[in-house]
Design an enzyme around this catalytic site. Structure first.
Site, PDB file in Angstrom:
ATOM      1  N   GLY A  15       8.765  15.233   8.426  1.00 26.98           N
ATOM      2  CA  GLY A  15       8.773  15.304   9.890  1.00 26.98           C
ATOM      3  C   GLY A  15      10.070  14.788  10.469  1.00 26.98           C
ATOM      4  N   TYR A 158      -6.818  10.138  17.440  1.00 25.26           N
ATOM      5  CA  TYR A 158      -5.458   9.887  16.939  1.00 25.26           C
ATOM      6  C   TYR A 158      -5.404   8.515  16.260  1.00 25.26           C
ATOM      7  CZ  TYR A 158      -0.414   9.002  16.993  1.00 25.26           C
ATOM      8  OH  TYR A 158       0.873   8.689  16.637  1.00 25.26           O
ATOM      9  N   ALA A 160      -7.801   6.878  14.874  1.00 25.16           N
ATOM     10  CA  ALA A 160      -8.531   6.904  13.598  1.00 25.16           C
ATOM     11  C   ALA A 160      -7.651   7.490  12.493  1.00 25.16           C
ATOM     12  CB  ALA A 160      -9.813   7.718  13.746  1.00 25.16           C
TER      13      ALA A 160
END
Lengths: 250, 84
Positions: A15, A158, A160
């Protein structure tokens, strides 16, 4: 990894076409380390790699693929193996963000968050382990989030997924420590990236008010901590989730 | 040393077998059939095979690598000639 004098260390940053991942890749490249950039699709990551190589003079390569797809991750690692034969560093950063109140998140949105952020992180670490075993003083840093430890309304799903990343970090540190592989995570607070661009001015001011150091984080604030954790300076640090949050958890 | 002997050497070394263990004993090895070949040793074995033959083994194949015979099949899949 903080000085140009350090031994070159091959690091994959997932990413890394923009945002925090790109800032991490730039920090490593500026220190003279070979970096493998990663993006979901080929065009943007190839362009980012060419630009970073021109900017820094470092050896920059690019791989692409959806981290939620195990076969794609395996193919990425085969390419890293072909290029470098090993990994000294791995930064598991690829992730997506989505928010909504409980009861208002669609099934596909929930599934995609877990597939990319949690399952994708697991695929990436698992497929990279054998490259890391060949590395020199190998170190892994995963990117969790303050939402994984503190939580916030609208961020349950998100959060979690990012809590899963923290759990993965701790278990992997215990399992891979005997092999000499360190595994840590960073938990950024509110970082000025495209992911945060959806906030309006009032919401951004609220985030700043909640942060004792009085500003949003810049991607470079996270990159410098990741660089430290990858480096020999952190040689006895493993299994930690380091907040890079300006004190927002206090 | 041919490729089959190289593979046997990897098994002998990684699983801490006697250097003079008969070929037939090595060829008949199966995962968890001996104390030395446990899950931790399995990952070392995979890494050693990868290093010896300069290949990268997919996770599905790592899980399927349950015997010396399966390792031979895997090497064939990667274009390493082990027969004849």
């Amino acid at each position: 990894m903080s000085s140009p004098q350090a031994e070159p260390r091959v690091t994959l940053v997932t990413g890394s076409t923009r945002g925090i991942g790109h800032a991490i890749a730039r920090t490593l490249a500026r220190a003279g380390h070979p970096v493998v950039l990663h993006g979901r699709t080929e065009g943007p990551v190839a362009a980012a790699a060419a630009a970073l190589a021109a900017e820094t003079g470092a050896k920059i390569a690019a791989v692409h693929g959806d981290v939620a797809d195990l076969a794609a991750v395996a193919a990425m690692m085969r390419e890293v193996h072909r290029l470098h034969r090993r990994l000294d560093g791995l930064v598991v950063n690829a992730g997506i963000h989505d928010a909504g109140p409980l009861g208002m998140m669609s099934g596909p949105a929930v599934a995609r968050l877990f597939q990319v952020n949690a399952v994708g992180a697991t695929h990436t670490l698992q497929e990279a382990v054998r490259l890391l075993r060949r590395g020199v003083a190998p170190s892994v840093v995963l990117v969790s989030s303050v939402m994984g430890t503190k939580g916030s309304p609208g961020q349950a799903v998100y959060g979690a997924t990012k809590a899963a990343v923290a759990g993965l970090t701790r278990a992997a540190a215990k399992e891979l420590g005997p092999a000499g592989i360190r595994v840590n995570a960073v938990a950024p607070g509110f970082v000025r990236t495209a992911m945060l661009a959806s906030l309006d001015d009032a919401a951004a001011r609220e985030r700043v008010r909640a942060t004792p150091l009085g500003r949003l984080a810049e991607p470079e604030d996270v990159a410098s901590v990741v660089s430290f954790l990858l480096s020999d300076s952190a040689r006895f640090v493993t299994g930690q989730v380091i907040g890079v949050d300006g004190g927002v958890v206090l | 040393m041919d490729d089959l002997d190289r593979l046997r050497a990897v098994f002998r070394s990684t699983l801490d077998l006697a250097p003079d263990a008969p070929d037939a004993d090595v060829d008949g090895l199966e995962y968890r059939a001996i104390p030395q070949w446990d899950s931790l040793a399995h990952m070392s074995l995979v890494a050693a095979i990868e290093d010896e033959f300069d290949i990268m083994i997919d996770t599905d194949d790592v899980l399927d690598l349950s015997s010396f015979a399966k390792a031979v099949t895997l090497l064939d899949k990667h274009g390493v000639v082990t027969a004849g």
